[in-house]
Design an enzyme around this catalytic site. Structure first.
Site, short mmCIF file in Angstrom:
data_model
loop_
_atom_site.label_atom_id
_atom_site.label_comp_id
_atom_site.label_asym_id
_atom_site.label_seq_id
_atom_site.Cartn_x
_atom_site.Cartn_y
_atom_site.Cartn_z
N ARG A 1 72.51 -7.70 -4.36
CA ARG A 1 73.27 -8.21 -5.30
C ARG A 1 73.11 -8.09 -6.80
NH1 ARG A 1 75.49 -14.27 -4.67
NH2 ARG A 1 73.32 -15.08 -5.39
N LYS B 1 81.88 -15.30 -0.87
CA LYS B 1 82.59 -16.04 -1.42
C LYS B 1 83.22 -15.61 -2.75
CE LYS B 1 80.03 -19.74 -1.73
NZ LYS B 1 78.52 -19.40 -1.20
N ARG C 1 70.16 -11.18 -10.18
CA ARG C 1 70.48 -12.59 -10.77
C ARG C 1 69.11 -13.13 -10.82
NH1 ARG C 1 74.93 -15.97 -7.89
NH2 ARG C 1 73.13 -17.48 -7.31
N ARG D 1 78.59 -29.16 -2.09
CA ARG D 1 77.52 -28.55 -1.34
C ARG D 1 76.76 -29.72 -0.40
NH1 ARG D 1 75.29 -23.92 -5.34
NH2 ARG D 1 76.33 -22.29 -4.21
N ARG E 1 67.45 -21.59 -0.59
CA ARG E 1 68.57 -21.63 -0.67
C ARG E 1 69.42 -21.69 0.65
NH1 ARG E 1 69.20 -18.31 -5.38
NH2 ARG E 1 70.55 -16.90 -4.31
#
Ligand SMILES: [Zn+2]
Length: 212
Positions: free
Chosen positions: A121, A14, A154, A87, A165
């Site tokens: 990531r 995204k 992160r 969400r 998540r």
């Protein structure tokens, strides 16, 4: 310029697509996840309240999201990309009352691939640019190619938080996908394609014209 919602499990790209739309067509990227992390860093009241949810990988309760995005959303916004919101079904209804959305683009991705991508990531804490060791060109010095800040994992990208998540996505965000489908405003794109290919597909589907 239409307003868009980007949907997809974390790791579905995204952020990358929002970045390309912003860079090439001048969209505004409203990344709710980074707004929330910003509140945490600044230790605001909201930031302190949401910290535990964020670090565990649980969805931040709607009331905090509403108080954060409520003042931002209004019905004459144009060319805004919403990323990380809505969400939950309640958030989708909240959005519908406040701002017109042309469509929601759902980046469909298998859980296993999402986990693989998330563990690779990296983020620049300075300019919030996302990188992926699997997808992007990360320079050998491991620094942000935009601002030169060192890249970091992160703080909520540990495997337990990632699993939570993903579970939250299936429980809470899948109904949001149905919500847009019911309104004939859902576009589904397989997130395994190359980022540039996905970008071209979005441009084509939305009939976006290159800015002069
Ligand atoms: Zn940077």
């Amino acid at each position: 310029m239409p307003n868009l919602v980007l949907l997809g499990i974390q790791g579905s790209g995204k952020g990358t697509q929002a970045y390309l739309l912003k860079k090439n067509y001048g969209f505004d990227h409203l990344n709710i996840g980074s707004l929330l992390r910003e509140e945490m860093k600044k230790k605001t009241d909201i930031g302190n309240d949401i910290k535990e949810y964020m670090l565990k990988g649980d969805l931040v309760p709607d009331k905090y999201i509403f108080s954060l995005v409520g003042p931002i959303l209004h019905d004459n916004l144009k060319g805004v990309i919403l990323d990380g919101f809505p969400r939950t079904l309640k958030q989708a209804e909240f959005l519908e009352k406040r701002m017109p959305v042309r469509c929601a683009i759902y980046f469909e991705l298998d859980d296993k691939i999402a986990k693989e991508r998330l563990s690779h990531r990296r983020v620049c804490q300075n300019c919030q640019q996302n990188y992926n060791l699997l997808l992007n060109d990360v320079k050998k010095d491991n620094k942000c190619s935009k601002c030169g800040n060192p890249l970091e994992l992160r703080m909520d990208d540990n495997s337990e938080a990632i699993n939570r998540r993903i579970a939250a996505f299936h429980d809470e965000t899948k109904p949001v996908i149905e919500f847009f489908k019911d309104r004939d405003s859902l576009i589904t794109i397989p997130a395994t394609k190359k980022p540039e290919q996905i970008h071209q597909e979005i441009v084509y589907i939305l009939g976006l014209a290159k800015p002069a």
